[in-house]
Design a protein around this motif. Sequence first.
Motif, PDB file in Angstrom:
ATOM      1  N   ARG A  21       5.455 -15.287  20.182  1.00  0.00           N
ATOM      2  CA  ARG A  21       6.823 -15.806  20.073  1.00  0.00           C
ATOM      3  C   ARG A  21       7.628 -15.048  19.022  1.00  0.00           C
ATOM      4  O   ARG A  21       8.813 -14.770  19.200  1.00  0.00           O
ATOM      5  CB  ARG A  21       6.823 -17.302  19.770  1.00  0.00           C
ATOM      6  N   ARG A  22       7.036 -14.746  17.877  1.00  0.00           N
ATOM      7  CA  ARG A  22       7.686 -13.912  16.864  1.00  0.00           C
ATOM      8  C   ARG A  22       6.617 -13.356  15.948  1.00  0.00           C
ATOM      9  O   ARG A  22       5.519 -13.896  15.839  1.00  0.00           O
ATOM     10  CB  ARG A  22       8.753 -14.668  16.078  1.00  0.00           C
ATOM     11  N   ARG A  37       3.747  -8.108  20.530  1.00  0.00           N
ATOM     12  CA  ARG A  37       4.979  -8.342  21.288  1.00  0.00           C
ATOM     13  C   ARG A  37       4.697  -8.239  22.783  1.00  0.00           C
ATOM     14  O   ARG A  37       5.134  -9.083  23.577  1.00  0.00           O
ATOM     15  CB  ARG A  37       6.029  -7.310  20.875  1.00  0.00           C
ATOM     16  N   GLU A  56       2.327 -18.688  16.084  1.00  0.00           N
ATOM     17  CA  GLU A  56       3.020 -17.745  15.200  1.00  0.00           C
ATOM     18  C   GLU A  56       2.051 -16.621  14.843  1.00  0.00           C
ATOM     19  O   GLU A  56       0.887 -16.874  14.505  1.00  0.00           O
ATOM     20  CB  GLU A  56       3.479 -18.439  13.915  1.00  0.00           C
ATOM     21  N   ASP A 112       9.822  -9.438  13.123  1.00  0.00           N
ATOM     22  CA  ASP A 112      10.953 -10.352  13.047  1.00  0.00           C
ATOM     23  C   ASP A 112      11.273 -10.779  11.618  1.00  0.00           C
ATOM     24  O   ASP A 112      12.420 -11.115  11.319  1.00  0.00           O
ATOM     25  CB  ASP A 112      10.664 -11.601  13.891  1.00  0.00           C
TER      26      ASP A 112
END
Length: 303
Positions: free
Chosen positions: A87-88, A82, A57, A125
């Motif tokens: 992943r986010r 990104r 993360e 996100d």
Amino acid sequence: MTLINLYPLPGNEATAARITQTLRARGHDARVATCEVHRFPDGEALLRLDPPAPEAESVLVCTLDHPDAKTVPLLMAAATLRELGTRRIGLVAPYLAYMRQDARFAPGQAISARVYAALLSAHCDWLLTVDPHLHRIHDLGEIYTLRAHALHAAPLLADWITRNVSRPLILGPDRESMQWAEDVARRVGAPLVILDKTRLGDSAVRISVPDLTRWPGHTPVLIDDVISSGRTLIAALEHLRTQHTPPPVCVAVHGLCAGDALPAILAAGAARVMCSNSVAHAATPIDLTGLLADGIVTMLATP
């Protein structure tokens, strides 16, 4: 256990380190990752990040006082993470900028809150912040298309007042401060008075203070969300001085304290000025670390 990489933008290293230490103490796998910003002589920025593991993360840490200088590197960091396959991407912004201009008050004005929300929403996100200045916009979800969550510092402010001020009288310096002052007064169990303010310009205000003699011996505690120029508090303090109250205390969530705000507030008669550590300032801070760590865990637990 999922690794949590906290990427602090310049000036946010201490905040990221405190949050990381708290997360690790609570059993989470967290670390501070490198986020370097080099400035070229012409003012452009070169950014370098620790590449993230695909399963990790990524959490950017950047409080957004002085936002114009901070936003371009922040967006570069998000876009680069990104591109590198994270992943986010979350953003922890203890202070969230550009919430003041939430409507068009004159023809041709930008509605800055919506413009800024679109920029951050396009690159992250989720967003975690503390007590954004919500007035005509009642919820961040009205303007942010990412998952946005606002934490509330009122319990921390109330706890400090309970421990440090005997017989407090909570004062909100204007109607916009009511949501914070009312919450703190309820938690402390103290009387509440909301003052009347007329803004005459960016740094000029007129404050009307009612007769406070019905609360003899109470210490006035002025509660607000943001101390910027400090002129609202200074105007209130000048009126309180004429009522011969005990030396007032000023407590705010965000101490932007632009220019001479802090010394000017103290010179106007404040006994103490207390703010959270959402931004760096000279006032003694109320620590948000535990609140932010809890918020990160909650955001990461949501798919």
